[in-house]
Enzyme design. Structure first.
Site, mmCIF file in Angstrom:
data_model
loop_
_atom_site.group_PDB
_atom_site.id
_atom_site.type_symbol
_atom_site.label_atom_id
_atom_site.label_comp_id
_atom_site.label_asym_id
_atom_site.label_seq_id
_atom_site.Cartn_x
_atom_site.Cartn_y
_atom_site.Cartn_z
ATOM 1 N N ASP A 183 1.531 1.937 -11.882
ATOM 2 C CA ASP A 183 2.995 2.551 -11.852
ATOM 3 C C ASP A 183 2.963 3.716 -11.071
ATOM 4 O OD1 ASP A 183 1.813 4.174 -13.819
ATOM 5 O OD2 ASP A 183 3.411 3.741 -15.446
ATOM 6 N N CYS A 232 -1.188 6.175 -13.394
ATOM 7 C CA CYS A 232 -2.453 5.672 -13.885
ATOM 8 C C CYS A 232 -3.315 6.706 -14.125
ATOM 9 C CB CYS A 232 -3.117 4.258 -13.056
ATOM 10 S SG CYS A 232 -3.548 4.856 -11.513
ATOM 11 N N ILE A 243 -7.841 2.797 -5.557
ATOM 12 C CA ILE A 243 -6.309 3.034 -5.895
ATOM 13 C C ILE A 243 -6.150 3.245 -7.256
ATOM 14 C CG2 ILE A 243 -5.551 1.984 -3.428
ATOM 15 C CD1 ILE A 243 -4.595 -0.506 -5.088
ATOM 16 N N HIS A 244 -6.580 2.762 -7.995
ATOM 17 C CA HIS A 244 -6.061 2.694 -9.599
ATOM 18 C C HIS A 244 -7.192 3.205 -10.457
ATOM 19 C CE1 HIS A 244 -3.851 1.005 -12.871
ATOM 20 N NE2 HIS A 244 -4.952 0.523 -13.440
ATOM 21 N N HIS A 282 -0.458 -5.762 -10.028
ATOM 22 C CA HIS A 282 -1.849 -6.288 -9.648
ATOM 23 C C HIS A 282 -2.614 -4.986 -9.036
ATOM 24 C CE1 HIS A 282 0.125 -10.457 -8.698
ATOM 25 N NE2 HIS A 282 0.002 -10.068 -9.981
#
Length: 307
Positions: free
Chosen positions: A116, A119, A225-226, A301
């Site tokens: 979101d 993270c 990215i996460h 995802h």
């Protein structure tokens, strides 16, 4: 000899007679003697912010925990903690015992948090708070970073931030901005703990606060990215996970790198320097980091691979 202070609701007591070679059970009995809280319902915390110690292994020595002389241990009674299971009666002589469960050992695992745009902040909050998931913590974490940066415009100048101090403070408070190395470094200093980020693409670990002499370490895993937090938990158990480790615990750090390597072999990473990407969840083709971020935001995802 350790000189510890035990702080509970019935006052603060000086604990003597313990050394780093004392076992956990000795500590629990000393706490029970001073506070009246039974060993099996004690919640013992240390540090700032206070983090719970995983003291389930009564034979472990205090040297295995981030406790040093002069520390204050905060003790609470876990009123809702379930009673320990009854010890089964010994089997009659000649009757073989049941099989030993091989998975009854805490394992290091990823705790997935929402994709979101926050993270990193959710993950850091989760590990420093001892496994407490608070989905609404991001604005507070962003505000904290902005206050720290604004308070020291010399250290946090445009050359460091890539923006003016004022622009950065406004930028980091926005819901759609992502945290990275600068924010991890700031949070490491604030929480006085080493934050290790293991990268699933390169299988390396970036250690923030490594040279600061901190006694505590928390772990995150990053796929390009996460961010997700890492924790040790016992399968099928309601016991709280362990998210804070000693900086001397190289075994857990090696396990984190093993998780990253496994994710790399499964191509669970995003190379932001290349453009051809595919969502491994819904197989959507994507181009570049911007589309990957938007897809993660829209769908939740976070498993991407190179095409």
């Amino acid at each position: 000899m350790l000189r510890l202070r035990c702080k509970a609701k019935n006052g603060t007591h000086l604990m003597q007679g313990l050394t780093h070679q004392s076992c956990v059970q000795e500590l629990k009995h000393k706490v029970e003697e001073l506070t009246g809280i039974p060993c099996d319902v004690q919640k013992i915390m240390v540090g700032y912010p206070p983090s719970s110690l995983d003291l389930r292994n009564g034979d472990a020595t205090l040297n295995d925990y981030p406790i040093k002389s002069g520390d204050t241990l905060i003790v609470e009674e876990e009123k809702n903690k379930p009673k320990p299971p009854a010890v089964p009666a010994a089997a009659p002589i000649g009757v073989p015992k049941g099989p030993v469960l091989e998975d009854a050992v805490p394992t290091l695992q990823r705790r997935v948090v929402p994709a979101d745009n926050s993270c990193l902040f959710t993950s850091v909050h989760y590990v420093v708070e001892g496994g407490v998931y608070e989905p609404t913590c991001a604005p507070e974490m962003r505000g904290l970073i902005a206050q720290i940066v604004a308070s020291d415009p010399t250290a946090y100048c445009e050359a460091v931030l890539g923006k003016t101090n004022e622009e950065y403070c406004a930028w980091i408070r926005r819901e759609d901005t992502w945290g990275g190395a600068i924010e991890v470094s700031i949070l490491s200093k604030f929480y006085q703990c080493e934050i290790c980020v293991v990268d699933t693409q390169t299988v390396r670990v970036d250690r923030f606060g490594e040279d600061a002499g901190y006694q505590k370490r928390v772990l995150l895993i990053y796929d390009g990215i996460h961010y997700d937090p890492l924790q040790k938990a016992l399968a099928g158990s309601d016991a709280p996970p362990q998210t804070v480790f000693s900086t001397a615990d190289d075994v857990t750090l090696a396990q984190a790198l093993e998780l990253a390597d496994e994710a790399r072999r499964k191509r669970q990473f995003t190379d932001v320097n290349r453009f051809a990407l595919r969502c491994m969840v819904c197989q959507t083709g994507l181009v570049g980091q911007k589309e990957a971020r938007q897809h993660a935001k829209d769908t939740g995802h976070t498993n991407f691979g190179e095409v």
